[in-house]
Structure formats: structure tokens, C-alpha cells
Design a protein around this motif. Structure first.
Motif, PDB file in Angstrom:
ATOM      1  N   GLU A  45      13.408  -0.267   8.628  1.00  0.00           N
ATOM      2  CA  GLU A  45      12.539   0.797   9.128  1.00  0.00           C
ATOM      3  C   GLU A  45      13.230   2.159   9.203  1.00  0.00           C
ATOM      4  N   ASP A  92      12.512  -0.597   2.885  1.00  0.00           N
ATOM      5  CA  ASP A  92      11.480  -0.513   3.924  1.00  0.00           C
ATOM      6  C   ASP A  92      10.827   0.859   3.913  1.00  0.00           C
ATOM      7  N   HIS A 108       5.824  -2.994   6.847  1.00  0.00           N
ATOM      8  CA  HIS A 108       5.741  -3.725   8.104  1.00  0.00           C
ATOM      9  C   HIS A 108       4.364  -3.484   8.714  1.00  0.00           C
ATOM     10  N   GLU A 165       7.624  -7.541   7.639  1.00  0.00           N
ATOM     11  CA  GLU A 165       7.433  -7.916   9.037  1.00  0.00           C
ATOM     12  C   GLU A 165       5.959  -7.803   9.364  1.00  0.00           C
TER      13      GLU A 165
END
Length: 446
Positions: free
Chosen positions: A156, A189, A222, A251
Motif C-alpha cells: 500500500e 500495490d 486491495h 487483500e
């Protein structure tokens, strides 16, 4: 994710599709590779991640978790590591041990540096460039493991502020890794605490993909409160599919402090479109999101409702996970959870060995290993009869039918052909009451 800040705002989905252009690489036999928006393992088989995240860096003593996660059917585990900037550094030796645990349990390892989480908004977070420093410092543990390991540069990167440089920073990080000799598939990410509500990753994914000299990068979104409707999920993932760019849900949860994700759509759309996913997380959550634990106290016998949903529910791990083909014909080196079966030496035709992988009150997970004899086979059929009234509820990696206590399992299209002495497995979830004797299993080859 350890503790996630509330998302500052959610942008409305645009109706304009991003334009992506890129060149597909040839298949890289040495490890994982990407082609036509799909991920392929070193055996040349398409690989769709079905697994969970495990907070190794905060719970390094929980090494049994790898075997427990595999026993519940996963084919991948995303492992939280630290560069030492925010938490205790995971050494090259420790990372090497993690990789060994993944390989021993026939899992694919996605390794990620967590110290980048929320950079630009979280004061303690570090840059992607700093994460690259870490990967290059432990390259000795990574090199040669391209068949089993995917490198997720940083968790992230960027929060909800100062994320405009995500594209340049990510592209430069990939180039540095390649220049430093990292040949693995790389995972990146999204910004905005991984949720990309600004569409920064979505709209610039082609640029980042083309910055990789190996064209071997996978994008990770995510999905928490930003993705609380089916339309948001299908639009976001669908744009990557339409553009031929590889995307995974790195995620997601069933609930979160920033909103209620639509996990059913995440699971069903991913299954229908061959998109990988990794649920958050096995156990040990804190900071107000303890409800995201799948196993209470790292105990696989005490799955939470979230754990039950992800492992045993519709489109969940048990029903959809397929082991990476690089493990075909190999045997796990960790002790099995039940006594190993006695299997006759292979001969012409095939043999089958039945194992109870895991058992709980009223239910169990069974596995049958089919092994070709002295000559290659093009298909197989196994049969057995339960003695104690057991009943199969669901199965995977085989076409299974039942008539009373007798069950017949036939190969599916991707695991019927076996070289001489090679093996494949299929599994099932069944109920039992009073007794659970292991039956003899016959095997017929074609």
C-alpha cells in the motif's frame, strides 16, 4: 495491512475506459511469467492465486501457520515482511526459511515489504525506493527461487495524500530491481491505502507494465470499504481484464472500518474471470480490525465466520484453489496431519492413496493422490466405498459422483495426463458421524 486509516473519500467511478498498450513477453520457463493478462507458473500452467495473508513479521514464531493454511486448501500465502524501518527486519536467513516453509507445504510465496504502508500520509512509512534497497540486500535468499516466489515490492505505497508520483516511483522501483538481478514476477500495490479510489494505478497500469524490461509485473488492488458494491468491483477488475493487464485482489475482507466490502462479488467475479485473490488475514490482527482474523489464535480448528466463509464458502478456497503445477509429482516435506497411507509400488496403470488431511467434529477434508505407473496415462478414474456413512459435500480437481456409500472420481481436463511415476491430487469436504475409517481406493487408467 496492520492498521488501516479511514479512507478520506471515494471518487465516483468514471465511465471512460483507460487506454492501455503493451507488449506481451514470451513465457519464462525459469519462473512465473505474464502473458495476455494472465499469470503462468514455471510449468507453463495458468496460475490463479487462492490464498491468504500471513503476518509473519509480527508473529515469526507462528511457522506452523504455513502448513495449516495449506491444509485448508490454499495455493498461495502472502507473507508480511519488514525492511527494518518500522518493525524488526526480516533477515535473509529468515526469508530463506519462509521460502522453504512455502515450498515444503506446496504453497506459492508472495513476499511483501510492509514498511511502505501509507507513505505520504503515514509519517513512519518509507518509500518504494527504500523497499528496493531491502530486496536487493536479501537477493541471495531470493535468487534461484523464481519458480516459487513473487516479489510484492511494497504494501500500500501512499495513503490518500501526495500519491501523484506513484506511477514514476513504481516504474523506477521495478527498473532498479531488474537492474539488480531480480528476475521474479513482481507485484505492485495501488496507492490510496491500496484501494486506488483515485484510479491512479488503473489509469497508469500500462505505463508501469511497459517500464518492466521483463514485462513480468502483476497489479494488486486491495478491496475494503471503497469496493462496497458489485458495480465498483466488476468495473475495476473488468477494465484490467479488457486491457489484457494482470490484476489480483491482494487483500480484502468481509467488513472494515471504512465500509462494508462486497466479498461475495469479489469471490464470484474473480472465479468467473480467472482473477487471483488473497484474503486478509490468517490471524493476529489488531488496531480495531481483529474481526478480520480467519483463525482464532492461529488455531485452524477455530475458524471464525470470516475464515469459514473464505475457506469453505461458495467460490472459496476449498472449492476453487488449484495447486501450482511446479509441485506436480513432488511430496510435501512437512509431517502430514494423519498417518501416511501405504501405497503399492507404481506399475502400469495407476494407484491411488487416500489421506485424511484435516478433521473436525462432524466433518473432515480428504485427499486422494493419483500416481501413474511405469507408463504415461491420459486419464484416470478412482473409486471407493465408505464404511461409516460418510458423505461428500464438495470436491475440487476431480469430477466426483456418488451412489450411496460408493464414490467415483474422474480426472478433469487439466490433470488427466500424467507422465510415468507422476502424481496429481484431488480433494473433498465430507461429513461423518460416529466413525471415519479410511477406505481402500482403486484406480483405473486410460
Amino acid at each position: 495491512m496492520e492498521k488501516r486509516l479511514t479512507v478520506a473519500g471515494v471518487a465516483l467511478l468514471t465511465v471512460l475506459a483507460a487506454v492501455f498498450t503493451f507488449v506481451h513477453p514470451a513465457h519464462a520457463a525459469a519462473g512465473f511469467s505474464v502473458a495476455n493478462g494472465r499469470l503462468y507458473d514455471a510449468g507453463g500452467a495458468e496460475f490463479v492465486m487462492r490464498g491468504v495473508n500471513h503476518a509473519h513479521t509480527w508473529y515469526p514464531q507462528q511457522t506452523r501457520s504455513f502448513a495449516d493454511i495449506k491444509a485448508l486448501g490454499a495455493n498461495t500465502v502472502r507473507v508480511v515482511l519488514s525492511s527494518g524501518d518500522r518493525w524488526t527486519r526480516n533477515s535473509a536467513a529468515d526469508v530463506g526459511n519462509v521460502i522453504s516453509l512455502c515450498k515444503a507445504n506446496r504453497l506459492i510465496c508472495v513476499l511483501e515489504v510492509h514498511d511502505t504502508t501509507g507513505y505520504g500520509e503515514e509519517g513512519a512509512a518509507v518509500t518504494l525506493d527504500r523497499a528496493v534497497d531491502y530486496w536487493l540486500s536479501i537477493a541471495g535468499a531470493l535468487n534461484g527461487q523464481e519458480r516459487y516466489v513473487i516479489v510484492n515490492i511494497g504494501n500500500e505505497p501512499y495513503g490518500n495524500q501526495n500519491y501523484a508520483s506513484w506511477t514514476t516511483d513504481t516504474a523506477n522501483a521495478i527498473k532498479r530491481l531488474r537492474a539488480g538481478g531480480i528476475a521474479h514476477t513482481i507485484m505492485v500495490d495501488a496507492p490510496n491505502w491500496g484501494q486506488d479510489w483515485s484510479f491512479t494505478m488503473r489509469n497508469n497500469a500500462a505505463t508501469v507494465f511497459n517500464a518492466d524490461p521483463a514485462r513480468n509485473t502483476v497489479f494488486s488492488i486491495h478491496m475494503y470499504g471503497v469496493f462496497d458494491t458489485a458495480a465498483e468491483i466488476t468495473d475495476y477488475l473488468g477494465r484490467f481484464r479488457s486491457a489484457g493487464l494482470p490484476i489480483v485482489v491482494g487483500e480484502f475482507g468481509f467488513n472494515h472500518s471504512d465500509g462494508n466490502p462486497d466479498e461475495d462479488t469479489i469471490l464470484s467475479y474473480s472465479q468467473a474471470n480467472g482473477i487471483g485473490w488473497l484474503g486478509w488475514s490468517w490471524s493476529g490482527n489488531g488496531g480495531g480490525v481483529e474481526y478480520l482474523d480467519m483463525a482464532t489464535g492461529f488455531d485452524p480448528a477455530r475458524l471464525t465466520s470470516w475464515g469459514q466463509r473464505l475457506f469453505n464458502g461458495a467460490n472459496g478456497i476449498r472449492a476453487t484453489a488449484k495447486e501450482a503445477s511446479v509441485y506436480s509429482g513432488t511430496t510435501p516435506t512437512t509431517p502430514p496431519t494423519s498417518p501416511p497411507p501405504t501405497t503399492p509400488p507404481p506399475s502400469a496403470g495407476c494407484t491411488a492413496a487416500y489421506t485424511i488431511v484435516n478433521s473436525w467434529q462432524g466433518g473432515f477434508q480428504g485427499e486422494v493422490r493419483v500416481t501413474a505407473g511405469n507408463t504415461a496415462i491420459t486419464g484416470w478414474t478412482t473409486r471407493w466405498t465408505f464404511a461409516n456413512g460418510q458423505s461428500v459435500n464438495q470436491s475440487w480437481n476431480a469430477a466426483l459422483t456418488g451412489s450411496g456409500a460408493t464414490y467415483t472420481a474422474r480426472n478433469v481436463d487439466y490433470n488427466g495426463r500424467l507422465a510415468a511415476g507422476a502424481s496429481t491430487t484431488f480433494g473433498f469436504i465430507a461429513s461423518w458421524n460416529g466413525g471415519n475409517a479410511a477406505p481402500a481406493v482403486s484406480c483405473t487408467a486410460s
